[in-house]
Scaffold this motif. Structure first.
Motif, PDB file in Angstrom:
ATOM      1  N   PRO A  76       0.660  -1.318   0.040  1.00 19.68           N
ATOM      2  CA  PRO A  76      -0.089   0.075  -0.110  1.00 19.68           C
ATOM      3  C   PRO A  76       0.865   1.176   0.061  1.00 19.68           C
ATOM      4  CG  PRO A  76      -0.738  -1.387   1.423  1.00 19.68           C
ATOM      5  CD  PRO A  76       0.558  -2.214   1.327  1.00 19.68           C
ATOM      6  N   THR A  77       2.002   1.169   0.641  1.00 17.11           N
ATOM      7  CA  THR A  77       2.747   2.545   0.707  1.00 17.11           C
ATOM      8  C   THR A  77       3.339   2.768  -0.602  1.00 17.11           C
ATOM      9  OG1 THR A  77       3.896   1.798   2.903  1.00 17.11           O
ATOM     10  CG2 THR A  77       4.900   3.186   1.825  1.00 17.11           C
ATOM     11  N   ARG A  78       3.806   1.704  -1.320  1.00 15.09           N
ATOM     12  CA  ARG A  78       4.353   2.017  -2.821  1.00 15.09           C
ATOM     13  C   ARG A  78       3.042   2.460  -3.577  1.00 15.09           C
ATOM     14  NH1 ARG A  78       9.592   0.359  -3.547  1.00 15.09           N
ATOM     15  NH2 ARG A  78       9.421   0.392  -5.684  1.00 15.09           N
ATOM     16  N   LYS A  79       2.072   1.892  -3.341  1.00 19.24           N
ATOM     17  CA  LYS A  79       1.041   2.095  -4.538  1.00 19.24           C
ATOM     18  C   LYS A  79       0.637   3.636  -4.185  1.00 19.24           C
ATOM     19  CE  LYS A  79      -3.740   0.350  -5.339  1.00 19.24           C
ATOM     20  NZ  LYS A  79      -4.839  -0.584  -4.863  1.00 19.24           N
ATOM     21  N   TRP A  80       0.428   3.890  -3.137  1.00 18.27           N
ATOM     22  CA  TRP A  80      -0.032   5.139  -2.711  1.00 18.27           C
ATOM     23  C   TRP A  80       0.971   6.355  -3.126  1.00 18.27           C
ATOM     24  CZ3 TRP A  80      -4.537   7.481  -2.754  1.00 18.27           C
ATOM     25  CH2 TRP A  80      -5.577   6.516  -2.496  1.00 18.27           C
ATOM     26  N   SER A  81       2.125   5.892  -2.740  1.00 23.80           N
ATOM     27  CA  SER A  81       3.309   6.940  -3.052  1.00 23.80           C
ATOM     28  C   SER A  81       3.327   7.062  -4.754  1.00 23.80           C
ATOM     29  CB  SER A  81       4.729   6.228  -2.785  1.00 23.80           C
ATOM     30  OG  SER A  81       4.780   5.936  -1.573  1.00 23.80           O
ATOM     31  N   ALA A  82       3.079   6.165  -5.506  1.00 23.75           N
ATOM     32  CA  ALA A  82       3.044   6.121  -6.850  1.00 23.75           C
ATOM     33  C   ALA A  82       1.949   7.064  -7.414  1.00 23.75           C
ATOM     34  CB  ALA A  82       2.892   4.890  -7.617  1.00 23.75           C
ATOM     35  N   ARG A  83       0.863   6.880  -6.623  1.00 20.33           N
ATOM     36  CA  ARG A  83      -0.311   7.811  -7.140  1.00 20.33           C
ATOM     37  C   ARG A  83      -0.224   9.353  -6.883  1.00 20.33           C
ATOM     38  NH1 ARG A  83      -5.533   4.048  -5.147  1.00 20.33           N
ATOM     39  NH2 ARG A  83      -5.506   2.430  -6.703  1.00 20.33           N
ATOM     40  N   LEU A  84       0.340   9.469  -5.649  1.00 21.54           N
ATOM     41  CA  LEU A  84       0.728  10.775  -5.040  1.00 21.54           C
ATOM     42  C   LEU A  84       1.757  11.585  -6.069  1.00 21.54           C
ATOM     43  CD1 LEU A  84       0.449  10.381  -1.250  1.00 21.54           C
ATOM     44  CD2 LEU A  84      -1.226  11.619  -2.659  1.00 21.54           C
ATOM     45  N   HIS A  85       2.679  10.692  -6.451  1.00 21.96           N
ATOM     46  CA  HIS A  85       3.885  11.123  -7.147  1.00 21.96           C
ATOM     47  C   HIS A  85       3.455  11.722  -8.589  1.00 21.96           C
ATOM     48  CE1 HIS A  85       8.210  11.350  -7.661  1.00 21.96           C
ATOM     49  NE2 HIS A  85       7.997  11.041  -8.798  1.00 21.96           N
TER      50      HIS A  85
END
Length: 400
Positions: free
Chosen positions: A13-22
């Motif tokens: 979830p951390t990488r998933k949301w990091s990708a989205r926010l980025h």
């Protein structure tokens, strides 16, 4: 026989949301990040460039240096006559290097102006040979290339009171982009580390892969300097950021306020040599410094009348971090207070140093070079990032 099903590895979830926010933040403020990064990068070597371009105005002929300098009042009259402006001279900066000229500064603002050109009514610098009174150069800083760069960087040429927020908000989002970028870059295992620290383009032919590596690898190396530049940038824009620094460094939200010193000689007739008396005492107290600035119009930055005569002493050329403050009686020229740099608390020292840290000058020429390279990379990130997104978008749009 049963068919083997290849399941995709689960993304945390951390990488998933990091990708989205980025991605979201990059697409929303990428153009502003590009403009702010480019203007900031070009501004880094402003002093070095101007010192070359203004060499004849900054340095005085050798045959004049043995003479006695004219009084500041006489020099001010000569400057006023040469410039012929409706606004008075604000201040004079006096170098301790006898081979350098005095620099008189004009600055006048209109707070109601909605953009830079309406807000800044006047911004001029006049270089004067202090031994002969000769005007060596008059520069209209309002239209100077570097000054315009600075105000684009600061607020996209909008009014400085609210333009800083137009740049400040994207700067905060850029900080999140840098953090999420580091999270996305971070290798999952030892095998993944090999291609994360440097380019491996021996067998790479597609521009998409090379562009991705440029964004990924260069972005990682520049991210830590970029974080420092961004945080020191929003320090100027948002009072609560400054208050957080103050609290952390000195245990108080506010910087110590300057105590108002009542002039003991206010009933005496004003000494016409007040500025010269202050200059002589400053040179004796801080003989190892670079230069000092004396206020000449009797007003502070907000336009309020000053009770006394402040003199700001700069420890090193091209840096504002080491500043000393002297307060003189504006009627008699007597020294009323001396506030040296080493007696400031940590929050005050940092407040003086923040600009130098933001521009890299705090770390000398080496720091400026590193900041310049990091700035170039930051300028490229919105471009390479957009191309990464565009390439994936086109790939998804293809029918199979």
């Amino acid at each position: 026989m049963r068919k083997k099903h290849h399941h995709k590895k689960k993304v945390s979830p951390t990488r998933k949301w990091s990708a989205r926010l980025h991605l979201w933040f990059g697409l929303s403020v990428g153009i502003i990040v590009f403009i702010v990064s480019l203007t900031g990068t070009l501004y880094v070597f402003k002093d070095e460039v101007q010192n070359i371009l203004r060499k004849d105005a900054i340095y005085i002929k050798q045959e004049d240096t043995g003479k006695q300098p004219l009084s500041i009042s006489i020099l001010r009259e000569k400057v006023t006559s040469a410039v012929n402006e409706q606004y008075p001279v604000n201040s004079v900066e006096i170098p301790l290097d006898k081979n350098k000229s005095y620099r008189f500064l004009y600055y006048e603002k209109n707070k109601k102006g909605w953009n830079y050109f309406q807000e800044v009514l006047m911004n001029k610098q006049v270089y004067v040979n202090q031994y002969t009174g000769e005007i060596l150069g008059i520069y209209n800083e309002k239209y100077d290339f570097f000054n315009i760069l600075k105000y684009i960087h600061w607020g996209l040429l909008l009014n400085s009171d609210w333009g800083k927020y137009v740049v400040g908000i994207p700067s905060i989002l850029f900080i999140f982009m840098l953090i999420t970028g580091i999270i996305l870059w971070w290798p999952k295992n030892k095998k993944a580390r090999k291609g994360r620290f440097w380019f491996s383009w021996e067998n790479v032919k597609t521009w998409k892969r090379k562009n991705y590596d440029l964004h990924n690898i260069l972005g990682f190396y520049a991210s830590f300097i970029a974080l420092l530049m961004s945080i020191t940038g929003i320090y100027f824009a948002y009072p609560y950021v400054k208050n957080a620094f103050n609290l952390t460094l000195s245990g108080s939200f506010e910087l110590p306020k300057e105590k108002e010193i009542k002039s003991p000689d206010s009933l005496m007739p004003k000494n016409q040599a007040t500025f010269d008396l202050a200059a002589v005492q400053t040179q004796k107290l801080y003989s190892g410094s670079s230069s000092f600035r004396i206020s000449l119009n009797g007003k502070n930055k907000k336009g309020k009348e000053l009770k006394n005569l402040p003199v700001t002493v700069y420890g090193q050329e091209g840096r504002f971090s080491e500043r000393n403050l002297l307060i003189f009686d504006k009627y008699s020229g007597k020294l009323l207070a001396n506030k040296p740099h080493h007696k400031l608390n940590n929050a005050e020292k940092y407040a003086n140093a923040n600009y130098d840290i933001h521009t890299g000058s705090y770390f000398g020429l080496f720091g400026k070079i590193i900041w310049f390279i990091a700035g170039l990379i930051c300028t490229s990130l919105p471009v390479t990032g957009f191309l990464v997104w565009w390439g994936k978008r086109k790939k998804k749009g293809k029918k199979i």
